[in-house]
Design an enzyme around this catalytic site. Structure first.
Site, PDB file in Angstrom:
ATOM      1  N   HIS A 332       0.844  -1.200   0.000  1.00 30.52           N
ATOM      2  CA  HIS A 332       0.000   0.000   0.000  1.00 30.52           C
ATOM      3  C   HIS A 332       0.874   1.244   0.000  1.00 30.52           C
ATOM      4  O   HIS A 332       1.902   1.311   0.668  1.00 30.52           O
ATOM      5  CB  HIS A 332      -1.022  -0.015   1.133  1.00 30.52           C
ATOM      6  N   ASP A 344       5.573   2.635   7.352  1.00 33.29           N
ATOM      7  CA  ASP A 344       4.218   2.184   7.054  1.00 33.29           C
ATOM      8  C   ASP A 344       3.556   3.122   6.048  1.00 33.29           C
ATOM      9  O   ASP A 344       2.880   4.060   6.448  1.00 33.29           O
ATOM     10  CB  ASP A 344       3.411   2.124   8.354  1.00 33.29           C
ATOM     11  N   GLU A 376      -5.452   1.826   1.850  1.00 34.39           N
ATOM     12  CA  GLU A 376      -5.344   0.682   2.758  1.00 34.39           C
ATOM     13  C   GLU A 376      -5.649   1.109   4.178  1.00 34.39           C
ATOM     14  O   GLU A 376      -6.300   0.380   4.934  1.00 34.39           O
ATOM     15  CB  GLU A 376      -3.929   0.085   2.679  1.00 34.39           C
ATOM     16  N   GLU A 377      -5.178   2.299   4.525  1.00 32.00           N
ATOM     17  CA  GLU A 377      -5.336   2.779   5.896  1.00 32.00           C
ATOM     18  C   GLU A 377      -6.784   3.124   6.236  1.00 32.00           C
ATOM     19  O   GLU A 377      -7.100   3.399   7.381  1.00 32.00           O
ATOM     20  CB  GLU A 377      -4.443   4.001   6.132  1.00 32.00           C
ATOM     21  N   ASP A 405       3.998  -5.116   3.728  1.00 30.77           N
ATOM     22  CA  ASP A 405       3.439  -4.015   4.503  1.00 30.77           C
ATOM     23  C   ASP A 405       4.248  -3.876   5.795  1.00 30.77           C
ATOM     24  O   ASP A 405       4.168  -4.736   6.669  1.00 30.77           O
ATOM     25  CB  ASP A 405       1.976  -4.342   4.817  1.00 30.77           C
TER      26      ASP A 405
END
Length: 596
Positions: A332, A344, A376-377, A405
């Site tokens: 992501h 991240d 994604e978050e 990830d």
């Protein structure tokens, strides 16, 4: 100490150029074990740039053939041998190149409010950077637009106790704003709603789940609600309907392992922008403290919600290899709103991007496809959209998916998704073939002399939508907000009792938050796996893969078969701040945990 047994990998660790693979050199067979016997799957060949592509259906060796000169002899367990060409390709990944990608993503974030969150200028600039690099390398690059409900905090949230004794709670440590929270600045008494203190070891709390829980609620108070059986959305909506001026939802309090530990900081989503009052989550200790009689607090959230924003996925595909046999890798690209997201997930992005750039001249047997997911978050929205939009015939062409990830956590462990279910069940059943992916990644770590352990196969990152439709999946993970154990510190180094990534979902997730060794080792693993599967004549998701029974240790239930991956009740899980409606999850990110 970082050790490489082969000359090529050793050279990479010392910063020297790795030996090149001679054109036309025949590589060793990738060997696998079925549940009843050891079977060599195929030999693979490296084709130099400029040579003709491998014919569809062609093979450079035969099933059962012994490894050729230069390869390792088959071992007693699946995947304990890697093609030498895969090792050489993996070790060609350069740390300096990986760091340049991370530095560029950091620059982009800094120029755009220190965030690269989906549907922000920082995300769009990140996508443009990756797309430009891939197009220049000769890939066919497309973007896929989809709609999201946008959410961001304009200023930092505030939670302060006024009485019985003044105390200021720390955002990101003691409390966190729920995604899609309303805005407000309120000072009011705190009123507990059907709380169970101390928590029970039996059935979960139903705090705030029923309208009758608010029968004596005083309008204007701040509702204090315990995590439990219904969704955060239901709790928030019922509290607002009862006249609450704000909502604090705290973790339930029961101890446990991994995702079953209900004492940690609670985050997540209320799944709608319709709630107009501020809503935050806290850990159990903070919630228990605020439940004291006579507590009065100030709660402030300044946020923006927009239900119809659009963002994009980025897909890059090679022109080589069988288009009906797709090997797909993804990471992501978005960060959370409160930081630049360099571990991240700039780290996973850099690993996948650099693998793609290194593979630009490979004329592979199978088609390589690289994905950089948006949102994604916010609940795996990009990968969910991609999988849902695929026609069945196109979906069937994807023979495996590899997800990366958070691969450079500062207090790292080397975690490999538990594709054979050899560890505790973690919420999802790996589709057949996933164990083969795990074994190949294990073989890499054994080859370079690095320890590894299982990471939960929970479906709570972008592989979730793939396993939900039966596509074999695997990947790597170095840890997020949970604390490293003493056992892990002895095994991997680092500090016990400290989070794997203490800057997880925070503004300090910058280039300074990245462990370079973990980044390099994992990026080599990504490239090694991409090469091995790109040339394999039999793939995990293809018919005839040892009868679909290559996953030693896998717990198969009634009716399971090839291509029938099943996600446990509750769905594939979530990414940060995007929890499935109707389910009350306690961890706000999609990474899952590590099994020890």
């Amino acid at each position: 100490m970082f050790r490489h047994p082969s000359a090529s990998l050793r050279a990479a660790s010392e910063g020297r150029e790795a030996p090149s693979v001679a054109p036309g050199k025949l590589l060793a067979a990738i060997t696998l074990v079925s549940v009843v016997s050891l079977a060599s799957v195929s030999a693979v060949s490296a084709v130099p740039a400029g040579a003709a592509p491998v014919p569809r259906g062609g093979d450079s060796g035969q099933t059962g053939a012994a490894p050729v000169s230069g390869g390792r002899a088959p071992g007693a367990v699946a995947g304990d041998a890697l093609p030498p060409g895969a090792e050489a390709f993996g070790s060609s990944v350069r740390l300096a190149s990986l760091k340049r990608h991370l530095e560029r993503l950091q620059e982009i974030a800094h120029a755009n409010g220190d965030t690269r969150a989906a549907a922000t200028p920082g995300y769009d600039a990140s996508l443009a950077y990756v797309a430009d690099r891939l197009r220049a390398a000769g890939y066919r690059v497309t973007s896929q637009e989809f709609k999201i409900s946008f959410f961001r905090e304009i200023t930092a949230p505030v939670l302060k106790r006024i009485r019985p004794a003044a105390k200021t709670y720390v955002a990101g440590t003691d409390f966190r704003t729920m995604t899609y929270s309303g805005s407000g600045n309120v000072t009011a008494p705190v009123q507990g709603v059907d709380l169970t203190l101390p928590p029970k070891q039996g059935p979960e709390s139903t705090s705030g789940c029923e309208a009758s829980d608010f029968s004596t609620f005083v309008r204007g108070d701040i509702a204090l609600i315990q995590r439990g059986t219904c969704s955060f959305q239901v709790k928030a909506e019922r509290a607002e309907a009862a006249g609450a001026s704000g909502v604090i939802i705290f973790n339930e309090g029961r101890p446990g392992q991994g995702t079953e530990d209900r004492r940690a900081l609670l985050g997540g989503s209320i799944n709608t922008s319709a709630v107009r009052i501020p809503v935050v989550g806290t850990d159990f200790a903070t919630g228990e403290e605020l439940a004291a009689p006579g507590t009065r607090t100030t709660l402030t959230v300044d946020a923006e919600s927009a239900p119809d924003r659009r963002t994009r996925n980025l897909i890059a595909e090679s022109g080589w290899g069988d288009p009906d046999r797709v090997v797909m890798l993804g990471a992501h690209l978005d960060s959370v709103m409160m930081g630049p997201g360099i571990n991240d997930n700039g780290s996973g992005t850099a690993g996948v991007l650099e693998t793609a750039l290194a593979a630009k001249s490979l004329r592979t047997r199978n088609r390589l496809r690289f994905a950089f997911w948006g949102a994604e978050e916010l609940g795996l929205l990009g990968s969910k959209h991609y999988v849902a939009a695929l026609p069945p015939a196109e979906r069937a062409k994807i023979k495996l998916y590899l997800n990366f990830d958070m691969i450079a956590s500062p207090n790292y462990v080397f975690g490999i998704y538990d594709g054979d279910s050899s560890g505790p069940v973690a919420g999802a059943t790996p589709p057949p073939g996933s164990g083969r992916i795990e074994k190949l990644l294990q073989a890499y770590f054994e080859a370079v002399g690095e320890p590894y352990q299982d990471a939960e196969f929970s479906g709570r990152s972008d592989y979730g939508p793939f396993i939900a439709v039966g596509i074999p999946s695997g990947g790597l993970f170095t840890g997020a907000e949970r604390l490293k154990t003493a056992e892990e510190a002895e095994k991997f180094g680092g500090s016990a009792g400290v989070a794997y990534d203490k800057c997880y979902h925070r503004a300090c997730d910058t280039v300074a938050n990245v462990n370079e060794k973990a980044l390099k080792v994992n990026a080599e693993a990504i490239a090694t796996a991409a090469f091995a599967f790109a040339y394999a004549s039999v793939l995990p998701g293809a018919p005839g893969t040892l009868g679909g029974r290559e996953d030693l240790g896998r717990r198969e239930g009634p009716g399971e078969g090839v291509g029938k991956g099943v996600v446990a009740p509750g769905g594939p899980g979530t990414g940060a701040g995007g929890l499935e409606p109707g389910h009350d999850h306690g961890h706000d990110h999609g990474h899952g945990g590590l099994l020890r």
